[in-house]
Design a protein around this motif. Structure first.
Motif, PDB file in Angstrom:
ATOM      1  N   ALA A  85       0.790  -1.177  -0.118  1.00  0.00           N
ATOM      2  CA  ALA A  85       0.207  -0.092  -0.092  1.00  0.00           C
ATOM      3  C   ALA A  85       0.959   1.421   0.068  1.00  0.00           C
ATOM      4  O   ALA A  85       0.420   2.147  -0.771  1.00  0.00           O
ATOM      5  CB  ALA A  85      -0.966  -0.018   1.304  1.00  0.00           C
ATOM      6  N   LEU A 133      -3.826  -5.285  -4.069  1.00  0.00           N
ATOM      7  CA  LEU A 133      -4.477  -5.041  -2.689  1.00  0.00           C
ATOM      8  C   LEU A 133      -6.000  -5.631  -2.716  1.00  0.00           C
ATOM      9  O   LEU A 133      -6.438  -5.920  -1.565  1.00  0.00           O
ATOM     10  CB  LEU A 133      -4.357  -3.408  -2.617  1.00  0.00           C
ATOM     11  N   ASP A 659      -0.445   4.218   3.816  1.00  0.00           N
ATOM     12  CA  ASP A 659      -1.093   2.882   3.862  1.00  0.00           C
ATOM     13  C   ASP A 659      -2.650   3.289   3.685  1.00  0.00           C
ATOM     14  O   ASP A 659      -3.536   2.490   2.889  1.00  0.00           O
ATOM     15  CB  ASP A 659      -0.867   2.411   5.076  1.00  0.00           C
ATOM     16  N   ARG A 663      -5.318   2.050   0.818  1.00  0.00           N
ATOM     17  CA  ARG A 663      -6.519   0.933   1.067  1.00  0.00           C
ATOM     18  C   ARG A 663      -7.750   1.759   0.597  1.00  0.00           C
ATOM     19  O   ARG A 663      -8.868   1.102   0.123  1.00  0.00           O
ATOM     20  CB  ARG A 663      -6.416   0.718   2.461  1.00  0.00           C
ATOM     21  N   THR A 666      -8.291   1.624  -3.201  1.00  0.00           N
ATOM     22  CA  THR A 666      -8.318   0.422  -3.999  1.00  0.00           C
ATOM     23  C   THR A 666      -9.628   0.054  -4.648  1.00  0.00           C
ATOM     24  O   THR A 666      -9.748  -0.076  -5.692  1.00  0.00           O
ATOM     25  CB  THR A 666      -7.971  -0.966  -2.930  1.00  0.00           C
TER      26      THR A 666
END
Length: 945
Positions: A85, A133, A659, A663, A666
């Protein structure tokens, strides 16, 4: 005694059994426990507070993960996921800062170059990161779905009929264990072998794009069949493909680029199924099937004959969907994600992890918490603030609702109403400038206008929406005699601003870069991102002892940088390394040094934090997720003392922000990649013009019907899909029809689709934001959804208003000639007053009338007949041309009237009629309240706001 969700006020304002809360003088109940907005437990909280307790940050995060269906990983899996990430965010940050050229000059090293990438290659890497991811964060199946449950019954059935020792039962049992090991993750806590296989294939698709660019260029001319076969590409390892071909699967002789393209599209569909749901994957897959077999539809078939297309081959379809930056997976939506969407999501992640989220929530309570119905009004402001950070209805609802919904319930709002307020306000985050949802950035490419124009156009409707929800919660508070919090229960506004004013700087800078400097969206977001990191570094290093060396060092180096640009034309480091250029003037040197100020600030602050590792940072209040990550990482390093050092906390803040940004991105990247297939099919098959003709024919030339079709389609599609996907699909299918069948400006048409896509988040039966709020409020989900929709009713009326009256969007002109108003337009009173000022004022007044209609209360109770009259006045004030067009469309169909008299005079006359009707109704209602003819809540204080 606190109310639970089944003891709340009646929804019906005519219900005389509702008990007014007259005992709550000034909005404060002396017997109630003190209320905090920071999520902590107040000293007087009782253990049996039950449903009125705030849920913790961990519970809110678990709820959000449950809605998102994400895994909760630990150990090496969590570390590897974070590294991937962060790498994704670093890659995107480089693109924002330096473009597609991966080269740099390093001190004492010189020029380092990894080469330059083309747009298709960058898009492929972008999507590959998201696919990897997605396969890590979302399980293939938990084994609890309908299909998996039915498969799970096979072994027990065989065991009951054949016996557990029967060979067939044993084989079936073995297969079940293998499948569970391969793909089932019931607890959402492990990465399966199937995930690893998909990750390898996803990485291979990006590697081929980057490493074999010359071959890809040839394929664009000669087709995918001209590429090397799978066996040829893998060389000695091609024997595996030969072995697979030997068992009847002709893999060895298949073109490797065709194989990768087909598998890549399937991976996108699988990632879509996991992260966004089965139905979206099914819709996208149906378009691919249509591209291959749509030729079977005969052009002579009635109505659907226009959907007939020429026959296509799988090779051409895969080439259009995978090796193309105009359409398909790597088309315009993914390009926009690369250039704009990701960096803004990263900006929001940095702002959230900096602690700005809780600061904004406390700011909202400090500003409005003590007013009538203060907790609900604070919820609206807090959701608006958080909307500029998250841009996601669900995340906004869960994040702010964890604090705001319990406070609303304690103050006297019904559970359904409290959840509805939070869901309704949170859904407005995607339409609130300057950081709107991802769909707003797609408009830049689809319409071809600067983002600054979109911000300007979207501003008034967004303010109108939040004002409308504000009006409704105020009327509800007045009706039910709900006060605010005591001043002792909220932070002091002045001291709060003094302590965290720097959180406002990034938003101000962003607006400055976009609206004043007119920089690109990516550059504006990147500079603002650097500003956040620089601000937090100063905050982390600042205290009474360090402030002089900290600020003095920054100023000294800045002056030295200016001097270096003045004398050598390059910065200090380049000058020391022997570099030189053309000397700059004082103004240019100052601006050049100002561009380096963020890096200088971060460098100086880090040096001070390293020199004094144990320094106290009184102003640093990072998000709890950063503190948790700091403790986890320091524990893994067996250095728990690191968690107390400012430098380590600051570096962890940067890593955690990257990070979190990756996320969050994604699902957005997967959504735009999948949705890009739909316009790709429409373009490649030539379906677009035929579909436009069909829609225009069905609408029969009526702009009202065309807009209604679009609104209904937006809500239906949006019920099960992200707003971004809804927007892409409808813009591809309905956008051209709206543009060709009317003189509605393009920005207005696209914002119209966006608004109704957002409404879908709070429209039953699939009102995801409302259902998330009901989970916190512990209320009936369906009733919460219907109440949230009614509170957002102005969001359904305003799009019709600005579509037919562009002045509300600060646009002058119609169709392709429409443009954002300028200073000269504002000075033209003959235009600006009747076409901008009066319509905007009408919309604001109409929202009040709409509030009286929905709540059934103004100064006193409103009868059902008066509700109908208030509704009529609201439509006349807000969207008179909608009513006029509807009447003339109906009259035209009956042959009674001609064309719509689309004149400013008619528009003003209808708004005036609506204003007079509203004024008469409001005056009558207030007079009856003063005379006591209709019972008002006893002890109700006069409105203070």
């Amino acid at each position: 005694m606190n109310r639970t969700h089944d003891e709340g006020q009646s929804d019906d304002p005519d219900d005389q059994t509702a008990v007014p809360r007259s005992a709550r003088e000034g909005g404060h109940d002396d017997t109630a426990a003190p209320i905090r907005t920071d999520g902590g437990a107040s000293p007087g909280d009782r253990e049996d507070a039950g449903t009125d307790e705030e849920i913790s940050e961990e519970e809110a995060q678990e709820m959000l993960e449950g809605i998102d269906r994400k895994r909760t990983l630990s150990g090496w899996a969590a570390i590897i996921t974070s590294l991937i990430a962060i790498s994704f965010s670093v890659f995107q940050s480089w693109l924002a800062a330096r473009g597609f050229d991966f080269s740099a000059t390093l001190p004492f090293v010189g020029e380092v170059s990894l080469g330059a990438l083309q747009l298709l290659q960058v898009n492929a890497v972008h999507v590959a990161f998201a696919l990897i991811l997605a396969f890590i964060l979302f399980p293939p199946t938990t084994g609890h779905g309908t299909f998996a449950t039915r498969l799970g019954r096979i072994v027990p059935t065989l065991a009951s009929r054949l016996g557990e020792g029967h060979p067939v039962t044993r084989v079936a049992s073995g297969l079940r264990r293998f499948v569970r090991w391969l793909a089932v993750d019931p607890e959402r806590e492990r990465v399966t072998p199937l995930d690893v296989f998909f990750i390898i294939i996803a990485a291979a698709t990006a590697a081929y794009m980057v490493m074999e660019w010359k071959e890809i260029q040839q394929l664009r001319v000669f087709g995918l069949e001209a590429g090397r076969t799978v066996a040829e590409y893998f060389g000695p390892l091609g024997i595996v493909a030969e072995a697979i071909s030997a068992v009847g699967i002709p893999l060895a002789d298949v073109s490797y680029p065709f194989f990768l393209g087909a598998v890549g599209v399937l991976l996108v569909l699988e990632a879509t199924r996991r992260s966004l749901g089965f139905y979206l994957a099914l819709i996208v897959a149906s378009f691919i099937v249509y591209a291959r077999w749509g030729f079977l539809i005969s052009p002579d078939m009635p109505l659907i004959g226009v959907l007939s297309i020429p026959e296509g081959t799988w090779a051409n379809i895969v080439q259009n969907l995978w090796y193309n930056t105009e359409n398909g997976v790597f088309g315009i939506p993914v390009t926009v994600s690369v250039q704009f969407i990701y960096i803004f999501i990263l900006f929001g992640a940095f702002l959230e992890m900096s602690g700005a989220g809780q600061w904004f929530i406390d700011l909202a309570y400090a500003a409005t918490g003590t007013r009538k119905g203060g907790p609900a009004k604070a919820s609206i402001l807090a959701s608006g603030f958080m909307g500029t950070i998250s841009g996601s209805s669900i995340a906004n609802t869960v994040t702010t609702g964890a604090f705001t919904i319990p406070l609303m319930k304690r103050s006297g709002y019904r559970s359904e109403f409290a959840g509805a307020v939070e869901a309704s306000a949170s859904s407005g985050g995607q339409i609130l400038p300057p950081v709107m949802g991802a769909a707003a950035f797609l408009m830049i490419e689809f319409i071809g206008v600067p983002f600054s124009d979109i911000i300007i156009a979207a501003s008034i409707p967004a303010v109108v929406f939040f004002f409308g929800v504000w009006v409704m919660v105020h009327l509800e508070a007045t009706r039910a005699n709900i006060g605010g919090l005591d001043r002792s229960e909220v932070v002091n506004l002045r001291s709060h601003l003094t302590r965290g004013w720097f959180y406002l700087i990034p938003l101000v800078l962003l607006l400055y870069y976009l609206l004043v400097e007119r920089l690109t969206v990516a550059r504006s977001a990147w500079f603002t991102l650097i500003a956040i990191m620089a601000l937090l570094s100063v905050v982390a290093a600042y205290n009474e002892r360090n402030r002089v060396p900290l600020l003095g060092s920054i100023v000294t180096i800045f002056v030295a940088q200016v001097a270096a640009y003045l004398t050598t034309g390059v910065g200090v480091i380049d000058a020391v390394m022997g570099g030189s250029g053309e000397a700059l003037g004082i103004t240019d040197a100052a601006f050049a040094a100002a561009g380096d100020l963020g890096i200088i600030t971060i460098f100086v602050s880090l040096v001070i934090m390293l020199v004094r590792p144990g320094l106290d940072s009184p102003l640093l209040e990072l998000d709890e997720a950063v503190d948790e990550a700091t403790e986890n990482v320091s524990g893994m390093l067996s250095r728990p003392s690191l968690a107390d050092t400012s430098a380590f906390r600051y570096v962890t803040f940067i890593g955690k922000s990257m990070d979190s940004g990756a996320r969050t991105s994604t699902e957005v990247v997967i959504a735009v990649a999948a949705a890009g297939i739909i316009p790709g099919v429409v373009s490649a098959t030539g379906l677009g013009p035929n579909l436009t003709a069909l829609i225009k024919a069905v609408a029969g030339g009526s702009i009202v019907l065309l807009l209604l079709f679009t609104a209904i389609a937006s809500i239906i599609l949006g019920m099960g899909m992200p707003t971004t996907v809804t927007y892409i699909i409808l813009v591809s299918l309905l956008g051209p029809a709206i543009a060709q069948a009317s003189d509605i400006p393009l920005i207005a048409a696209h914002l119209f689709i966006l608004y109704f896509g957002v409404i879908a988040d709070i429209t039953p039966p699939v009102a995801v934001a409302a259902y998330a709020a009901s989970g916190i409020a512990r209320s009936n989900p369906f009733r919460t959804g219907t109440k949230a929709f009614s509170l957002s009713l102005n969001k359904a009326v305003v799009p019709f208003a600005f579509a037919l009256t562009p002045g509300i969007l600060l646009l002058r002109g119609r169709g392709e000639e429409a443009a954002v108003v300028t200073g000269a337009d504002i000075a033209d009173i003959g235009y600006f007053l009747p076409e901008v000022i009066i319509p905007v004022a009408g919309v604001f007044i109409g929202v009040i009338a709409l509030g009286a209609t929905v709540i059934g209360y103004l100064y006193s109770r409103v009868t059902r007949m008066e509700r109908g009259l208030f509704a009529a006045s609201a439509f006349l004030l807000m969207a008179p041309m909608l009513l006029l067009n509807a009447v003339f469309d109906l009259g035209g169909a009956l042959g009674l009237v001609g064309n719509v008299p689309a004149t400013v005079t008619v528009d003003l006359a209808m708004r005036a009629a609506g204003g007079l009707l509203f004024g008469a109704l409001a005056l009558k209602n207030r007079r009856e309240a003063e005379q006591g003819k209709r019972e008002a809540p006893s002890g109700s204080p006069e409105p203070t706001d």
